[in-house]
Structure formats: structure tokens, C-alpha cells
Write an enzyme that holds these catalytic residues in place. Structure first.
Site, PDB file in Angstrom:
ATOM      1  N   HIS A  84       0.818  -1.221   0.000  1.00 50.63           N
ATOM      2  CA  HIS A  84       0.000   0.000   0.000  1.00 50.63           C
ATOM      3  C   HIS A  84       0.849   1.267   0.000  1.00 50.63           C
ATOM      4  CE1 HIS A  84       0.079   0.039   4.564  1.00 50.63           C
ATOM      5  NE2 HIS A  84      -0.005   1.331   4.360  1.00 50.63           N
ATOM      6  N   ASP A 206       1.184  -7.644   2.406  1.00 46.71           N
ATOM      7  CA  ASP A 206       1.293  -6.209   2.117  1.00 46.71           C
ATOM      8  C   ASP A 206       2.757  -5.786   1.945  1.00 46.71           C
ATOM      9  OD1 ASP A 206       0.862  -3.515   1.813  1.00 46.71           O
ATOM     10  OD2 ASP A 206      -0.481  -3.334   3.534  1.00 46.71           O
ATOM     11  N   SER A 605       4.021   2.310   8.455  1.00 43.46           N
ATOM     12  CA  SER A 605       3.792   1.332   7.408  1.00 43.46           C
ATOM     13  C   SER A 605       5.081   1.111   6.643  1.00 43.46           C
ATOM     14  CB  SER A 605       2.721   1.822   6.445  1.00 43.46           C
ATOM     15  OG  SER A 605       1.473   1.438   6.922  1.00 43.46           O
TER      16      SER A 605
HETATM   17  N1  ARG Z   1      -4.777   0.602   7.828  1.00 48.75           N
HETATM   18  C1  ARG Z   1      -3.504   0.709   7.178  1.00 48.75           C
HETATM   19  C2  ARG Z   1      -3.018   2.160   7.280  1.00 48.75           C
HETATM   20  O1  ARG Z   1      -3.499   2.896   8.015  1.00 48.75           O
HETATM   21  C3  ARG Z   1      -3.538   0.198   5.787  1.00 48.75           C
HETATM   22  C4  ARG Z   1      -4.250   1.035   4.776  1.00 48.75           C
HETATM   23  C5  ARG Z   1      -4.231   0.518   3.382  1.00 48.75           C
HETATM   24  N2  ARG Z   1      -5.063  -0.663   3.189  1.00 48.75           N
HETATM   25  C6  ARG Z   1      -6.385  -0.634   2.899  1.00 48.75           C
HETATM   26  N3  ARG Z   1      -7.043  -1.772   2.786  1.00 48.75           N
HETATM   27  N4  ARG Z   1      -7.062   0.476   2.745  1.00 48.75           N
HETATM   28  O2  ARG Z   1      -2.543   2.879   6.483  1.00 48.75           O
HETATM   29  N1  GLU Z   2      -1.278   1.488   7.672  1.00 51.19           N
HETATM   30  C1  GLU Z   2      -0.605   2.524   8.441  1.00 51.19           C
HETATM   31  C2  GLU Z   2       0.375   3.312   7.571  1.00 51.19           C
HETATM   32  O1  GLU Z   2       0.149   3.438   6.390  1.00 51.19           O
HETATM   33  C3  GLU Z   2      -0.028   1.940   9.656  1.00 51.19           C
HETATM   34  C4  GLU Z   2      -1.147   1.581  10.530  1.00 51.19           C
HETATM   35  C5  GLU Z   2      -1.171   2.419  11.770  1.00 51.19           C
HETATM   36  O2  GLU Z   2      -1.767   3.495  11.775  1.00 51.19           O
HETATM   37  O3  GLU Z   2      -0.547   1.938  12.720  1.00 51.19           O
HETATM   38  O4  GLU Z   2       1.305   3.910   8.052  1.00 51.19           O
END
Ligand code: ARG
Ligand code: GLU
Length: 669
Positions: A84, A206, A605
Site C-alpha cells: 500500500h 502487504d 507502514s
Molecule cells: N490501515 C492501514 C493504514 O493505516 C492500511 C491502509 C491501506 N489498506 C487498505 N485496505 N485500505 O494505512
Molecule cells: N497502515 C498505516 C500506515 O500506512 C499503519 C497503521 C497504523 O496506523 O498503525 O502507516
């Protein structure tokens, strides 16, 4: 027998002490934590983490793009980050003929690696406390300018720690020739999609693989076919041995934003006002988009990325509200402030502080709320935005590719109605009230705009001018949009923030027992903890490791998010895992993701998660949604970060990507 009991006892006590750890520590000051880290299983020294005189782990970590982390895994510039995080670059390289998002991509040679225009990575060269230099009159500009001259590709920033009680200079070196080496198909890299986002058990691969290129002198250079793979000072060895519950873990990366020291007024605003408003508004938008996506496969694709980005924070805020409630953060903060106030009462330099802060919150929360309301409603609409762009002479043809007039019309009706409903008395733009009155209702006004704007279609959009009804609508709301209040958090408004500097200073004097660490601000940090499950709900324990068996259990060709690639199904069928098969709970399987207790946030991330020997065991990519209040208060019993197991990464590179030639340059342990 006796020995066995002793061993079990020893092991239990080890697991007990290897408990969760709050904190995101500055690597140059990690010496204060090293004893604790070593008692929990860290085998290296502070100099291994950060050293300016010789290569250290920091030289293997990069700020990737605009707000992710990446790590070097070979002496030839090979880099890992999340799928991502690479998404934008992979999308930009994709076309109908070369759909790397859907099918994945693996360069079969160095020549096949794809340059990513606009993608940059930065190494931290060094960090330095410049508080005293600034206090004695040196200007920040001077310090920064001098640092930038130290080397090719250098840039520098001065960042506040503890709201400016300390100021640190960060000197970075930027590389701009970054190439895509490989990425799994989205059905692996984004497996589970938004359904599983922030969720455990998780089965997302990921990750994506890039390579940094440099000039012949190994210095940063803009893209050129003559460039050579960058030879980093340090790269992470990769552990193929895996992890188990209780193992020490450390995350080295760039967390973006936390606010652990804010007073109750800030928590009250987040918990009672901001999060609930934003969640409710986004629920409405997501309902509209989801329904449209279900009715038309074309819309499903057009709105996939938009849906994902709306849903990401939406789910995060829900976890945050639940977490703050569960922890009683608001009440805790109030009590803490009372105790502080009675200590401060006899100290003239601090006794006024809380009152001043509360007054500043009272003055600013109203306007800040209005700013958030704009940002979450009328400012999200696409047709008005496109019309304004077109009227300014910019092309909107690209934007039209992922635009559906009826979806945006439905969103506009819902969001304008909410904008009017939620706006405090007397704060609506007068010109908007006139328009609504003229057409009889917000819906009728929106229909007028969406029926008559020349921006409805890409072909006529270029004729849009300022008199276009959509452009006019945009101008009306833009004019009153209090953009000066659009900082990341209410507490970041200058008028509020200025009080936090003396407040933090006072807290450090008063609350001697507390371990202070600076809030995250996208500077390099160390977090450490251990591999651990947790009690998700009463009687429901979540184990910290998932496997390929769980991927297949979720497999459903009818559901986009759970449509497992055929190749993975075949491998599973034959159980031919090759060197990647391991015994898990008495069966042969492949590990996929694991949970640990490290304090992380957005920006982490792509961060390397390493074991006590400094070997890479995974790549961080998420938290569980029940953890997300850790941006305000960390709870060791429930806060868990989610990483993709490095063994799954190797499995996918080899068995799905057919790119095991990459192993030759890695240091596999
Ligand atoms: N929750 C993660 C973050 O905050 C991953 C986001 C990307 N993935 C998704 N399915 N939208 O960035
Ligand atoms: N998916 C998050 C990022 O893009 C990390 C998840 C979180 O907030 O810990 O940095």
C-alpha cells in the site's frame, strides 16, 4: 523432570517480562532504554541502532515517499516496503496492457526494473540536539543551510520535540532514482481489502520490492540508465527462523503523528465531537459509494481507491472512540490535571497554565469544528472541484476517468444537507443560503448544479468558466472555508500549541515517574515490544500468528477482496511449499502475518520489524482497530501492530513471483 519445570518457569517469567511497551524513542537517545530492551531480549547495543561514526541499523532504514518507511535488504540497494506504500508508483506504471496491480510484476533482471517517476527515499544522515545553539542566537535557517551543504542530495529540517522544549536537527540524504523490482498481485498484496483493513486475523501480503539507484560515485543522482544500484552502508539480514509468542521485537521507522500529552479538552473534542461527526459523515458517504459499486462493476473499480481512503480513517476513528471510552482517557486526564493544578498552584510560572490552555481550546474549538465540517462535506465533492480546476485552465480529463456523475450527485445532496444541518447558527456562507432559498432546497440546488455544469462530461469540461454553476458553488464554499484552521489536530493550532511547551516542561518537573518520549512527528523512532496475542473480547483470545490455511479458509471467488490467486490455490492443494513450509500446530503450513506489542502509528507502514539480533522478521503494515487510541493513550493489554511475516514475503517472491534470484543478494539467516 525438575529441569523441565524450571525451564517452563523461566520461560513463563520471560514471557511475563517481555510485555508491551509504550513509547517511540529517538534513536540517538536510545541509551536510556537499552537496559530495558536488553532485559527483554535485545542482543545488540545502542551503537548498533544509531551511530554517526560507523554504519548502524539507521543506515538501512528510509523514509519512503511521502509518509511511509522502507528498509534495505541487500548490499545492492534492494528495498522492502508495503504494497500500500508502493501503490501509487505501481498504479502509475500500470496500464491496460500491463496491469501490475492486478497481476503483479517481477523484473526478471536489473534491466527490467522500472523507474518510478517522482518516487524518492531519504536516509537519515544524522540527528542533533540544537536546542542550545538556537537558544544562544543561531538561526534555524542558518543551521539548516549549513547542513544542506554537507553533501550531495542533503536536506535538513529542525523538528520540535516536546512541543519545542527540545529542537533537533535532522539531516537527510535523498535518492530520486528508485525502481520497481517486484510486487505481488493485489489479490495477495491487498488481500482482504477494506474488509480486513485494521482487522486481525489478517492474511495480507502487504509488501513490494524496490531498488535504489545512484550515480557511478554511489551518490544520489536523478534517473539515468547509467546509474548503478546504490550500495548502502548497512542492510538488514533476514531471519528465516520465524517468530514465536514472547519473542523480542523492535520497529525502526517514521511514525507520523501522536498526541499523548494533550489535556482533557483535546480528548473531549476528539471523543465527543470530532470523531463522531466524521464517522457519521463518512458512514453516509460510504453507504452511497458502496451501493453504487454493488450496482455496477465499472463504478466498483472507479471508486475503489476513494472508498479505501475514506474507509481507512473511518474505521480507525471508530477504534479510537471505543478505545478512549474503554480506557476512560477523558476521566484519567481530568484527574491528572487536577493533581497537576494543585502542584502548580504555588508555582507562579505554571499556575496559570491550565486556565490559559482551556481558554485557548474554548476560543478555537468552534472554528476548528467548522473547518472539519467543511473538509468532510462540501470540500469532498468532485464536480465542484473539477469545475474550479477547469475554470482555472487545468485539464480534468484524468479525474473524469474515475468519476461518476450520479454517484457524486448523491454524495453532494447528502453532504450539503449535513453541512447545513451541522453548521452552527449563523455560520453558513450567506451566498449559499441565498442559492438554497432561490432553488427551494439543498437537493434542488444540487440538481441545478449537476444538471447544468459543463464539467459533467470530460468532453465539455474545458469550456467550464467561473460562471459554471459547479465552479460557482465551489467559489461560494471555498470563500468561507476557514483553511487557517485546517491543521492536523485541534491541539496543533498555534494559539493552543504555544501553551504545550511550558506545560510539557512543567509535567517533566512534576511527574518524575513518567517515561517521557516525544510525540511522533515523522522523524525516525524506535519502538520495541514482543510477539503477543490478546483478548479481543470476553472469552475470545486472538493468537498472534496466521497461516496460509487461513487464506484458503477465506477464499471466495465471488468476493473481490477474498479471491485468492489460482497459483496460490494450486500450491496449497499440492502442499508443495518447498523450503518455505514449516510446522505450525502440528501441520505443515506457511506463516503469513503476526501480531506484536510495538507502539506504532501511521507512517510506520513499511517499517522493518526485527528480532533481538537485528534480523528482519517482518514488515509492519497496520494496527488492529481496537489499538488506534494509542495515538492518544497506549494500552499494553490491547494495542497490537500487525506485520507481514518475512517468511511469507520470501514464499511469495519465490513461489508466486518466480523471482528467487533475488535471494542471492539477500543475507538469509
Ligand atoms: N490501515 C492501514 C493504514 O493505516 C492500511 C491502509 C491501506 N489498506 C487498505 N485496505 N485500505 O494505512
Ligand atoms: N497502515 C498505516 C500506515 O500506512 C499503519 C497503521 C497504523 O496506523 O498503525 O502507516
Amino acid at each position: 523432570m525438575k529441569r523441565k519445570v524450571l525451564l517452563t518457569l523461566l520461560l513463563c517469567s520471560f514471557i511475563f517480562t517481555a510485555s508491551a511497551d509504550e513509547g517511540m524513542w529517538l534513536p540517538s537517545l536510545i541509551s536510556s532504554r537499552i537496559k530495558d530492551m536488553r532485559s527483554k531480549g535485545f542482543r545488540l547495543t545502542e551503537k548498533d541502532i544509531y551511530d554517526i561514526n560507523r554504519a548502524s541499523l539507521k543506515d538501512a532504514v528510509v523514509l519512503f515517499g511521502r509518509g511511509c518507511t522502507g528498509e534495505l535488504i541487500s548490499p545492492e540497494g534492494l528495498l522492502l516496503t508495503n504494497h500500500h506504500c508502493g501503490y501509487g508508483a505501481i498504479q502509475a506504471l500500470s496500464s491496460l496492457e500491463h496491469d501490475y496491480l492486478t497481476y503483479g510484476f517481477w523484473a526478471q533482471s536489473r534491466q527490467g526494473e522500472l523507474p518510478c517517476e517522482g518516487l524518492e527515499v531519504s536516509f537519515l544522515v544524522r540527528m542533533e540536539d540544537v536546542t542550545d545553539r538556537i537558544a544562544t542566537g543561531q538561526s534555524e535557517k542558518e543551521i539548516i543551510a549549513a547542513a544542506c551543504k554537507e553533501g550531495k542530495g542533503f536536506y535538513a529540517q529542525i523538528e520540535n520535540m516536546y512541543y519545542g522544549n527540545q529542537k533537533f536537527l535532522f539531516v537527510y540524504r535523498r535518492f530520486t532514482d528508485v525502481r520497481l523490482v517486484g510486487t505481488p498481485p493485489s489479490a495477495i498484496g491487498k488481500f482482504g481489502g477494506d474488509t480486513d483493513n485494521w482487522i486481525w486475523p489478517r492474511h495480507t501480503g502487504d509488501f513490494s520490492v524496490f531498488r535504489i539507484y545512484a550515480g557511478a560515485d554511489n551518490e544520489p543522482a536523478d534517473y539515468s540508465p547509467q546509474n548503478k544500484p546504490y550500495r548502502p552502508k548497512r542492510h538488514f539480514p533476514i531471519s528465516t527462523k520465524g517468530v514465536k509468542e514472547g519473542d523480542f521485537t523492535m520497529i525502526y521507522g517514521f511514525p507520523g503523528n501522536t498526541q499523548e500529552y494533550v489535556i482533557s479538552d483535546a480528548v473531549d473534542y476528539i471523543y465527543n465531537i470530532s470523531d463522531p461527526m466524521k464517522i457519521a459523515l463518512r458512514t453516509k458517504r460510504l453507504d452511497i459509494i458502496t451501493k453504487a459499486q454493488e450496482s455496477d462493476p465499472k463504478i466498483r473499480i472507479q471508486y475503489a481507491a476513494k472508498h479505501a481512503s475514506i474507509a481507512n480513517a473511518w474505521k480507525k476513528w471508530q477504534g479510537e472512540v471505543l478505545g478512549i471510552k474503554r480506557l476512560g482517557t477523558l476521566e484519567k486526564k481530568l484527574r491528572y490535571e487536577q493533581e497537576f493544578a494543585s502542584w502548580a498552584a504555588s508555582r507562579p510560572e505554571y499556575c496559570h497554565l491550565l486556565d490559559s490552555m482551556k481558554a485557548a481550546y474554548n476560543r478555537n474549538r468552534g472554528p476548528y469544528y467548522i473547518g472539519e465540517l467543511y473538509a468532510e462535506t462540501v470540500m469532498t465533492l468532485e464536480l465542484p472541484k473539477m469545475a474550479a480546476m477547469a475554470a482555472a485552465g487545468k485539464s480534468v480529463v484524468q479525474l473524469h476517468k474515475d468519476f461518476n456523475l450520479e454517484v457524486d450527485r448523491a454524495l453532494a445532496k447528502a453532504m450539503l444537507a449535513e453541512f447545513v444541518r451541522l453548521m452552527p447558527e449563523g455560520k453558513l456562507p450567506e451566498a449559499l443560503e441565498v442559492k438554497v432559498a432561490q432553488f427551494g432546497s439543498t437537493d434542488a440546488y444540487i440538481d441545478h448544479i449537476y444538471n447544468n455544469s459543463l464539467c459533467r462530461e470530460a468532453a465539455t469540461a474545458a469550456q467550464c468558466d467561473k460562471s459554471d454553476p459547479a465552479a460557482e458553488f465551489y467559489a461560494i464554499v471555498r470563500k468561507e472555508y476557514p483553511s487557517q484552521y485546517r491543521v492536523r489536530n485541534l491541539s496543533n493550532l498555534a494559539e493552543i500549541q504555544r501553551w504545550y511547551r511550558p506545560y510539557l516542561k512543567a509535567l517533566m518537573e512534576w511527574d518524575g515517574k513518567r517515561s517521557f518520549y516525544p510525540d511522533a512527528n515523522l522523524t525516525l523512532r524506535v519502538a520495541y515490544g514482543s510477539v503477543a496475542g490478546y483478548e479481543y473480547a470476553d472469552g475470545e483470545w486472538h493468537v498472534p500468528q496466521t497461516t496460509i490455511d487461513g487464506i484458503i479458509a477465506k477464499d471466495n471467488p465471488e468476493i473481490y477482496d477474498y479471491n485468492v490467486p489460482q497459483r496460490l490455490r494450486d500450491i496449497y492443494q499440492s502442499k508443495d511449499y518447498g523450503r518455505h513450509g514449516v510446522m505450525i500446530d502440528g501441520r505443515k503450513s506457511v506463516p503469513v502475518c503476526f501480531l506484536a506489542t510495538n507502539h506504532t502509528t501511521g507512517g510506520n507502514s513499511g517499517s522493518p520489524i526485527i528480532n533481538g539480533r537485528g534480523e528482519l522478521i517482518g514488515i509492519n503494515f497496520d494496527r488492529t482497530w481496537r489499538s488506534t487510541m494509542s495515538d492518544v493513550e497506549f494500552d499494553p493489554t490491547i494495542c497490537r501492530n500487525i506485520s507481514v511475516d518475512i517468511r511469507y514475503v520470501l514464499f511469495v517472491i519465490d513461489r508466486i513471483g518466480g523471482a528467487s534470484y533475488l535471494f542471492d543478494e539477500m543475507t538469509l539467516k
